[in-house]
Design a protein around this motif. Structure first.
Motif, PDB file in Angstrom:
ATOM      1  N   UNK A 106       0.847  -1.193   0.000  1.00 44.47           N
ATOM      2  CA  UNK A 106       0.000   0.000   0.000  1.00 44.47           C
ATOM      3  C   UNK A 106       0.878   1.238   0.000  1.00 44.47           C
ATOM      4  N   UNK A 107       0.491   2.233  -0.795  1.00 44.03           N
ATOM      5  CA  UNK A 107       1.205   3.505  -0.863  1.00 44.03           C
ATOM      6  C   UNK A 107       0.328   4.607  -0.271  1.00 44.03           C
ATOM      7  N   UNK A 108       0.850   5.313   0.707  1.00 45.69           N
ATOM      8  CA  UNK A 108       0.180   6.483   1.278  1.00 45.69           C
ATOM      9  C   UNK A 108       0.950   7.710   0.830  1.00 45.69           C
ATOM     10  N   UNK A 109       0.307   8.564   0.011  1.00 50.15           N
ATOM     11  CA  UNK A 109       0.992   9.707  -0.588  1.00 50.15           C
ATOM     12  C   UNK A 109       0.252  10.996  -0.230  1.00 50.15           C
ATOM     13  N   UNK A 110       0.985  11.940   0.353  1.00 46.34           N
ATOM     14  CA  UNK A 110       0.426  13.245   0.676  1.00 46.34           C
ATOM     15  C   UNK A 110       0.500  14.133  -0.557  1.00 46.34           C
ATOM     16  N   UNK A 111      -0.599  14.817  -0.885  1.00 48.93           N
ATOM     17  CA  UNK A 111      -0.600  15.659  -2.081  1.00 48.93           C
ATOM     18  C   UNK A 111      -1.305  16.989  -1.799  1.00 48.93           C
ATOM     19  N   UNK A 112      -0.940  18.046  -2.543  1.00 49.29           N
ATOM     20  CA  UNK A 112      -1.506  19.370  -2.288  1.00 49.29           C
ATOM     21  C   UNK A 112      -2.886  19.529  -2.915  1.00 49.29           C
ATOM     22  N   UNK A 113      -3.742  20.297  -2.220  1.00 50.44           N
ATOM     23  CA  UNK A 113      -5.069  20.656  -2.732  1.00 50.44           C
ATOM     24  C   UNK A 113      -5.227  22.166  -2.600  1.00 50.44           C
ATOM     25  N   UNK A 114      -6.331  22.688  -3.120  1.00 47.83           N
ATOM     26  CA  UNK A 114      -6.579  24.126  -3.075  1.00 47.83           C
ATOM     27  C   UNK A 114      -6.610  24.626  -1.632  1.00 47.83           C
ATOM     28  N   UNK A 115      -5.974  25.754  -1.406  1.00 44.51           N
ATOM     29  CA  UNK A 115      -5.901  26.325  -0.077  1.00 44.51           C
ATOM     30  C   UNK A 115      -4.466  26.339   0.404  1.00 44.51           C
ATOM     31  N   UNK A 116      -4.059  27.418   1.004  1.00 42.97           N
ATOM     32  CA  UNK A 116      -2.665  27.595   1.405  1.00 42.97           C
ATOM     33  C   UNK A 116      -2.243  26.518   2.394  1.00 42.97           C
ATOM     34  N   UNK A 117      -1.273  25.724   1.994  1.00 43.61           N
ATOM     35  CA  UNK A 117      -0.707  24.707   2.863  1.00 43.61           C
ATOM     36  C   UNK A 117      -1.574  23.489   3.081  1.00 43.61           C
ATOM     37  N   UNK A 118      -2.701  23.367   2.372  1.00 41.80           N
ATOM     38  CA  UNK A 118      -3.612  22.245   2.591  1.00 41.80           C
ATOM     39  C   UNK A 118      -3.165  21.022   1.795  1.00 41.80           C
ATOM     40  N   UNK A 119      -3.276  19.867   2.419  1.00 43.73           N
ATOM     41  CA  UNK A 119      -2.912  18.609   1.761  1.00 43.73           C
ATOM     42  C   UNK A 119      -3.937  17.542   2.104  1.00 43.73           C
ATOM     43  N   UNK A 120      -3.945  16.491   1.308  1.00 43.58           N
ATOM     44  CA  UNK A 120      -4.738  15.296   1.579  1.00 43.58           C
ATOM     45  C   UNK A 120      -3.848  14.077   1.427  1.00 43.58           C
TER      46      UNK A 120
END
Length: 485
Positions: A274-288
């Protein structure tokens, strides 16, 4: 007049103000003496890929990063020139050479110096330093200000001083963040920064973990994305299948991967990955966080002779995703293993370990919903430290039934379940038998189970003793009552 310019300028001013004094990478500084304030500052986040080639074939490669340990800093400060030098223990030096003109306009150029024999070992016995240079001079603007580039940049170095004709050397850097100042540093702090042109023309300056795709040997090619256009959409092709959506299954599939060569199965790895990858979304400094299972239809390839002391396994899935495991041993171990085969007690392999795990792929909306990464952005995640111990010759394979997590840099994790793996194998068997080297998590789990069992047994003994005590008291009381009658 274009009415968007004031808005754009206001945005850039706010962005610059927010970025001041914020460390995005790792801060290196040089000062002329212990008592003096730093005269050169470099806040950087970079990965440097290095390779030695002969007759068009990659013999051996290596990676160094700004997060490596024991990096020494040297330099020289002057009114018109300055040098910052990062010295890695592996025989790699990375230079930033600054120059200031009479009109206070500054520029810099990047240089890489390697000592092949120290970096690559016996595969490249060249002891003379080899120097490669960035072919482009970067304008930094006014020398009284710092220079900042918060977007990824690929730098392909060209040979500058090479003392051998037998080997060709490749050096490619992914500089994902850069903030430097070579002149007029006051009180050891960055001055107001000037943004690089790439950041001025990028819609979203949010730093990503995008990176170059590491070239590999001829039998395992992952080599199509060395251009700096890492944030543009990949060209479509009718022959390519679209990247499938991540499986909705609650568990990743358990699958066996093998590498074969010269009549043997040199590597076998079985696991649910399993790969858990943090990625950027709209909004300053926000990630999922995206959870991606390595699918059942993934394929394996690799090389039993990546170098004299290494082998690799590459798991390919989706359109262009590859998960690479590199196994390494020492020359002495290999020689000892060969000599041991002359004895009656033969060993199946030398002592080895997993030295690196690397994941490369491209950002697709199906995998990263709502991401600000442009479609097709090339991604690379590389382990900085291996959680896997050495596998000694007297152990047949490595096993970890517990869930094992390995960090692939700050923004990605690889989780393996029911892992069984062996490398440098000398027969054609892909199964796992014989004594195993077990992970610490399994040992802890076994100890915990043992303690629970012991506790339960002791508890049962105490309970039985208490019951026996009560029964004996009742019997004694009844006997006393009977005698009174």
């Amino acid at each position: 007049m274009d009415q968007t310019k004031p808005v754009t300028l206001s945005f850039l001013v706010l962005f610059l103000a927010a970025c001041l004094s914020i460390t995005q990478g790792k801060l290196f500084s040089y000062k002329a003496s212990e008592e003096a304030e730093p005269c050169i500052l470099a806040d950087v986040d970079f990965t440097l890929y290095l390779a030695a080639e002969r007759q068009g074939e990659t013999l051996v490669d290596a990676l160094v990063t700004s997060e490596d340990e024991n990096i020494k800093v040297f330099g020289n400060c002057g009114p018109y020139s300055a040098i910052l030098e990062l010295i890695f223990p592996t025989g790699v030096n990375w230079f930033l050479t600054f120059r200031q003109e009479d009109d206070q306009e500054a520029s810099y150029i990047q240089l890489v110096q390697i000592t092949p024999a120290k970096l690559f070992g016996e595969a490249v016995p060249v002891k003379d330093p080899q120097v490669l240079s960035d072919p482009h001079i970067t304008d930094l603007g006014n020398a009284t200000k710092s220079y900042e580039c918060p977007v990824p940049e690929i730098v392909e170095y060209e040979p500058l001083t090479v003392t051998t004709t037998k080997f060709n050397f490749t050096a490619i850097a992914n500089v994902s963040y850069l903030h430097v100042q070579g002149f007029n540093v006051i009180d050891g702090n960055f001055s107001t920064s000037v943004l690089c042109n790439a950041a001025m023309t990028t819609v979203s300056p949010t730093p990503t973990n995008a990176s170059f795709t590491t070239p590999s040997n001829a039998s395992t090619t992952v080599e199509t994305t060395l251009a700096p256009e890492t944030t543009t959409a990949a060209p479509t092709s009718t022959s390519m299948k679209p990247t499938p959506k991540p499986t909705s299954s609650p568990e990743p599939p358990l699958k066996l991967y093998t590498v074969k060569g010269d009549g043997v199965t040199c590597i076998a790895l079985q696991a649910a990955l399993t790969l858990d990858i943090k990625y950027p979304v709209q909004g300053k400094g926000k990630t999922k966080m995206a959870k991606i299972f390595v699918p059942e239809n993934s394929k394996s390839s690799g090389n039993c002779s990546l170098s004299a002391t290494s082998q690799d396994l590459v798991i390919s899935f989706f359109k262009d995703w590859k998960l690479k495991f590199v196994f390494t041993s020492t020359k002495a171990n290999l020689l000892g293993s060969v000599l041991s085969n002359l004895n009656e007690e033969k060993q199946n392999h030398p002592k080895y370990k997993i030295s690196q795990i690397q994941l490369v792929g491209s950002a697709e909306k199906e995998l990263f919903p709502g991401t600000t990464w442009p479609a097709g952005t090339k991604l690379t995640f590389t382990s900085t430290k291996s959680d896997f111990p050495d596998v000694n010759p007297n152990k047949a394979y490595y096993k970890c039934s517990s869930s094992l997590k390995t960090k692939l840099g700050p923004n990605a994790d690889l989780k393996s379940q029911q892992l069984e793996v062996k490398a440098f194998n000398r027969d054609n068997k892909a199964d796992f038998s014989g004594p195993s080297a077990n992970c610490a998590a399994d040992s802890g789990s076994s100890k915990k189970k043992t303690y629970i069992i012991i506790g339960c047994v002791l508890g049962a003994v105490v309970l039985l003793s208490f019951i026996a005590f009560v029964v004996m008291r009742v019997i004694r009381r009844r006997r006393e009552e009977y005698h009174r009658l």
